[in-house]
Design an enzyme around this catalytic site. Structure first.
Site, PDB file in Angstrom:
ATOM      1  N   CYS A 144       0.863  -1.189   0.000  1.00 49.80           N
ATOM      2  CA  CYS A 144       0.000   0.000   0.000  1.00 49.80           C
ATOM      3  C   CYS A 144       0.892   1.230   0.000  1.00 49.80           C
ATOM      4  O   CYS A 144       2.082   1.133  -0.343  1.00 49.80           O
ATOM      5  CB  CYS A 144      -0.999  -0.018   1.165  1.00 49.80           C
ATOM      6  SG  CYS A 144      -0.263   0.031   2.808  1.00 49.80           S
ATOM      7  N   ARG A 170      -3.310  -0.615   5.532  1.00 46.75           N
ATOM      8  CA  ARG A 170      -3.919  -1.684   4.752  1.00 46.75           C
ATOM      9  C   ARG A 170      -3.024  -2.897   4.534  1.00 46.75           C
ATOM     10  O   ARG A 170      -3.432  -4.037   4.795  1.00 46.75           O
ATOM     11  CB  ARG A 170      -4.372  -1.145   3.379  1.00 46.75           C
ATOM     12  CG  ARG A 170      -5.522  -0.164   3.461  1.00 46.75           C
ATOM     13  CD  ARG A 170      -5.713   0.595   2.166  1.00 46.75           C
ATOM     14  NE  ARG A 170      -4.585   1.481   1.898  1.00 46.75           N
ATOM     15  CZ  ARG A 170      -4.450   2.233   0.814  1.00 46.75           C
ATOM     16  NH1 ARG A 170      -5.359   2.165  -0.145  1.00 46.75           N
ATOM     17  NH2 ARG A 170      -3.408   3.026   0.676  1.00 46.75           N
ATOM     18  N   ASP A 212      -8.230   3.897   1.320  1.00 44.20           N
ATOM     19  CA  ASP A 212      -7.253   4.248   2.347  1.00 44.20           C
ATOM     20  C   ASP A 212      -7.983   4.727   3.604  1.00 44.20           C
ATOM     21  O   ASP A 212      -8.688   5.732   3.563  1.00 44.20           O
ATOM     22  CB  ASP A 212      -6.361   5.367   1.790  1.00 44.20           C
ATOM     23  CG  ASP A 212      -5.210   5.684   2.714  1.00 44.20           C
ATOM     24  OD1 ASP A 212      -5.234   5.249   3.879  1.00 44.20           O
ATOM     25  OD2 ASP A 212      -4.287   6.373   2.263  1.00 44.20           O
TER      26      ASP A 212
END
Ligand code: 4NP
Length: 153
Positions: free
Chosen positions: A10, A16, A124
């Site tokens: 990420c 994440r 996000d």
């Protein structure tokens, strides 16, 4: 013993991809699969995952607190068989570093085959709330369930 190596990527490697890393690792036999994660940015190198990712993982029975943030590097194209990215911007950042078509072929959106309310992206959650982290966990758990099923066949 042939190992399949999978890298989760990420932007920050604190929200994440640490979750994706912990979730997929928990679904695969460790003698055949190695899972790791990295971020394309250098903001948080050496840090633990975001406390909200640690908390949602813990609530679901996973301990990701020992992970340490690192930045994606060129050698990852050599050291991993599959590179899963969370969103299109991660994809662009990683593919920009690719040296050839073989490198590019390793990079896939983790929700590539999923049709979700967020399209093919894991949003996000960094600027979001607890519910956003819960939603990210659910998306990643579903995706990793499918990935592990396909890899184990
Ligand atoms: P991640 O989330 O890419 O899921 O780890 C982010 C974490 C930190 C920042 C951005 C996204 N940041 O700008 O510091």
């Amino acid at each position: 013993m042939i190992m399949t190596r999978i890298l989760m990527v990420c932007l920050g490697n604190i929200c994440r991809s640490p979750l994706a890393h912990g979730i997929l690792e928990s679904k695969l036999p460790s003698d055949k699969f190695e899972v790791d994660s990295a971020g394309t940015a250098n903001y948080h190198i050496g840090k633990s995952p975001d406390h909200r990712s640690i908390a949602i993982a813990k609530a679901k029975g996973l301990d990701i607190s020992n992970q340490k943030c690192r930045q994606f590097e060129l050698s990852d194209f050599d050291n991993f068989d599959i590179i899963y990215v969370m969103d299109q911007s991660n994809y662009d950042n990683v593919v920009k570093l690719a040296r050839d078509a073989e490198d590019i072929a390793k990079v896939k959106l983790i929700l590539q085959d999923a049709q979700t309310s967020t399209g093919h992206e894991v949003p996000d959650p960094y600027w979001g709330n607890t519910q956003d982290f819960e939603d990210v966990f659910t998306l990643l758990d579903d995706a990793c369930e499918k990935i592990s099923y396909n890899l184990n066949r």
